[in-house]
Design a protein around this motif. Sequence first.
Motif, PDB file in Angstrom:
ATOM      1  N   PRO A   1      -5.051   5.812  14.293  1.00 11.12           N
ATOM      2  CA  PRO A   1      -4.190   4.529  14.355  1.00 11.12           C
ATOM      3  C   PRO A   1      -4.052   4.031  15.756  1.00 11.12           C
ATOM      4  CG  PRO A   1      -2.938   6.624  13.894  1.00 11.12           C
ATOM      5  CD  PRO A   1      -4.346   6.870  13.531  1.00 11.12           C
ATOM      6  N   ALA A   2      -4.575   4.972  16.844  1.00  9.55           N
ATOM      7  CA  ALA A   2      -4.347   4.748  18.312  1.00  9.55           C
ATOM      8  C   ALA A   2      -5.760   4.023  18.607  1.00  9.55           C
ATOM      9  CB  ALA A   2      -3.986   5.979  18.869  1.00  9.55           C
ATOM     10  N   THR A   3      -6.916   3.965  17.720  1.00  6.02           N
ATOM     11  CA  THR A   3      -8.053   3.301  17.998  1.00  6.02           C
ATOM     12  C   THR A   3      -8.256   2.315  18.771  1.00  6.02           C
ATOM     13  OG1 THR A   3      -9.400   4.820  16.634  1.00  6.02           O
ATOM     14  CG2 THR A   3     -10.301   2.899  17.258  1.00  6.02           C
ATOM     15  N   VAL A   4      -7.529   1.076  18.147  1.00 11.04           N
ATOM     16  CA  VAL A   4      -7.458  -0.328  18.717  1.00 11.04           C
ATOM     17  C   VAL A   4      -6.695  -0.280  20.125  1.00 11.04           C
ATOM     18  CG1 VAL A   4      -6.764  -2.456  18.407  1.00 11.04           C
ATOM     19  CG2 VAL A   4      -7.725  -1.330  16.693  1.00 11.04           C
ATOM     20  N   LEU A   5      -5.691   0.357  20.339  1.00 17.04           N
ATOM     21  CA  LEU A   5      -5.039   0.240  21.618  1.00 17.04           C
ATOM     22  C   LEU A   5      -5.798   0.849  22.852  1.00 17.04           C
ATOM     23  CD1 LEU A   5      -1.362   0.795  20.396  1.00 17.04           C
ATOM     24  CD2 LEU A   5      -2.426  -1.570  21.326  1.00 17.04           C
TER      25      LEU A   5
ATOM     26  N   THR B   1       8.014   2.463  12.662  1.00 16.65           N
ATOM     27  CA  THR B   1       8.595   3.705  12.847  1.00 16.65           C
ATOM     28  C   THR B   1       8.666   4.947  11.746  1.00 16.65           C
ATOM     29  OG1 THR B   1      10.837   2.875  12.419  1.00 16.65           O
ATOM     30  CG2 THR B   1      10.125   2.711  14.700  1.00 16.65           C
ATOM     31  N   GLY B   2       8.124   4.154  10.533  1.00 17.36           N
ATOM     32  CA  GLY B   2       8.053   5.281   9.253  1.00 17.36           C
ATOM     33  C   GLY B   2       7.031   4.774   8.561  1.00 17.36           C
ATOM     34  N   ASP B   3       6.138   5.642   8.452  1.00 23.35           N
ATOM     35  CA  ASP B   3       4.886   5.484   7.639  1.00 23.35           C
ATOM     36  C   ASP B   3       4.513   6.783   6.739  1.00 23.35           C
ATOM     37  OD1 ASP B   3       2.446   5.100   6.638  1.00 23.35           O
ATOM     38  OD2 ASP B   3       1.216   5.234   8.520  1.00 23.35           O
ATOM     39  N   PRO B   4       4.945   6.487   5.480  1.00 23.65           N
ATOM     40  CA  PRO B   4       4.815   7.867   4.510  1.00 23.65           C
ATOM     41  C   PRO B   4       3.140   8.309   4.601  1.00 23.65           C
ATOM     42  CG  PRO B   4       6.233   6.371   3.710  1.00 23.65           C
ATOM     43  CD  PRO B   4       5.570   5.552   4.830  1.00 23.65           C
TER      44      PRO B   4
ATOM     45  N   ARG C   1       0.820  -1.251   0.175  1.00 22.02           N
ATOM     46  CA  ARG C   1      -0.061   0.123   0.058  1.00 22.02           C
ATOM     47  C   ARG C   1       0.889   1.346   0.013  1.00 22.02           C
ATOM     48  NH1 ARG C   1      -3.324  -2.496   4.747  1.00 22.02           N
ATOM     49  NH2 ARG C   1      -5.094  -3.521   3.534  1.00 22.02           N
ATOM     50  N   GLY C   2       1.917   1.045   0.301  1.00 33.60           N
ATOM     51  CA  GLY C   2       2.960   2.117   0.426  1.00 33.60           C
ATOM     52  C   GLY C   2       3.064   2.937   1.762  1.00 33.60           C
ATOM     53  N   ARG C   3       2.788   2.174   2.703  1.00 36.66           N
ATOM     54  CA  ARG C   3       2.699   2.513   4.003  1.00 36.66           C
ATOM     55  C   ARG C   3       4.052   2.458   4.869  1.00 36.66           C
ATOM     56  NH1 ARG C   3      -2.545   4.127   5.476  1.00 36.66           N
ATOM     57  NH2 ARG C   3      -1.163   5.067   7.504  1.00 36.66           N
TER      58      ARG C   3
ATOM     59  N   GLY D   1       5.344   6.826  13.807  1.00 33.70           N
ATOM     60  CA  GLY D   1       5.212   5.984  14.711  1.00 33.70           C
ATOM     61  C   GLY D   1       4.724   6.435  16.050  1.00 33.70           C
ATOM     62  N   SER D   2       4.390   7.658  16.331  1.00 40.07           N
ATOM     63  CA  SER D   2       3.893   8.290  17.372  1.00 40.07           C
ATOM     64  C   SER D   2       2.521   8.326  17.599  1.00 40.07           C
ATOM     65  CB  SER D   2       4.780   9.691  17.763  1.00 40.07           C
ATOM     66  OG  SER D   2       6.135   9.411  17.534  1.00 40.07           O
ATOM     67  N   LEU D   3       1.958   7.941  18.548  1.00 35.75           N
ATOM     68  CA  LEU D   3       0.614   7.742  18.583  1.00 35.75           C
ATOM     69  C   LEU D   3       0.226   8.304  19.778  1.00 35.75           C
ATOM     70  CD1 LEU D   3      -0.215   3.821  17.182  1.00 35.75           C
ATOM     71  CD2 LEU D   3       0.149   6.171  16.122  1.00 35.75           C
TER      72      LEU D   3
END
Length: 404
Positions: A286-290, A311-314, A64-66, A324-326
Amino acid sequence: MADNRAVSYMGPGKVEVRDIDYPTFELKDGPGVNPANVGRKLPHAAILKVVTTNICGSDQHMVRGRTTAPEGLVLGHEITGEVIETGPGVEFIKVGDLCSVPFNIACGRCRNCKERKTGICENVNPDRPGSAYGYVDMGGWVGGQAEYVVVPYADWNLLKFPDKDQAMEKILDLTMLSDIFPTGFHGAVTAGVGVGSTVYVAGAGPVGLAAAASAQLLGAAVVIVGDMNTQRLEQARSFGCETIDLSDGEPADQIEQILGVGEVDCGIDAVGFEAKGHGHSGQEAPATVLNTLMDITAAGGALGIPGLYVTGDPGGVDEAAKKGSLSLSLGTGWAKSLSFTTGQCPVMKYHRGLMNAILHDRVQIAKAVNATTISLDEAPQGYADFDSGVAKKFVIDPHGSVAA
């Protein structure tokens, strides 16, 4: 020298089957190979003819390019194969052995390996502990969605099946041993699942389904699986799970309708960093599940987190997420004395036991995840179908071994 063909990432949303080099007992330069690993000698390695290799949700993140995966990276870390050649340093594994390959690459020599922490081997990735085949920032070991692959430290890494004919009869189950079955099992174990537990699994993809089946194997009283994909929820129900549709809102009320209380003993995150918020909008959060797992897991409970975080998500939703900071409600976790376990599953810790569970008919993991065989040439379509949300676990059969 034999030919070799493999599935390669060629940019966001694009994979191709390409000709690549036949493996040798030396790690050569190529897309994603760590420069410090180029030229690394592999006298301890074995070359395998790939019998099955699976498409994983972790692969899908790259496609997916993530991630920061480079174009040309050969994909595939879920590998089962027959040994066809061994290096001079291989003593116990023999040509003809049919083996499962843990997705973690481990040396068997470092402190972490000796402590059964094979997901964070110190000697196989020059950048940081931990490595895997065909994965971004994991040292550049060539992936196994191919006809042939090299496996380093073969005596240590390979799990030989005791009977080849029996193994081929159960190959769609045994192929899950390389990753998703032990990964799901690790999620359940680290969440504290035991006899009589109530369990919530976030995500009904293959790892979530494997975690649910693992929770049942460990004796859970009730396993609830949450997702927004109706096909995948139906798949979870097919082997006895309760389900909740997260497009209808937060899970606590739906869990209360099932259990009589709005919390569970054990929580498992099988979604990872591309999580979406609950409700019909389904926007990425991205923090929803946790955060949800911290809310609905009983005080003193535990969270198993096999879902991938990077740690890297374009494609992150904001600058923090791109690193990667949530935005986690860690105060909730602290106040409730919750335990968290993250990181790669140390496959070897569970490998042999789960193999025996399959061989002795204690679990039908291929049925639980709806294993579906495709050819190597069908892999690009398999990636597209998987990305669309079909309730299938695609198993690539490069040589027609499963079909035969």
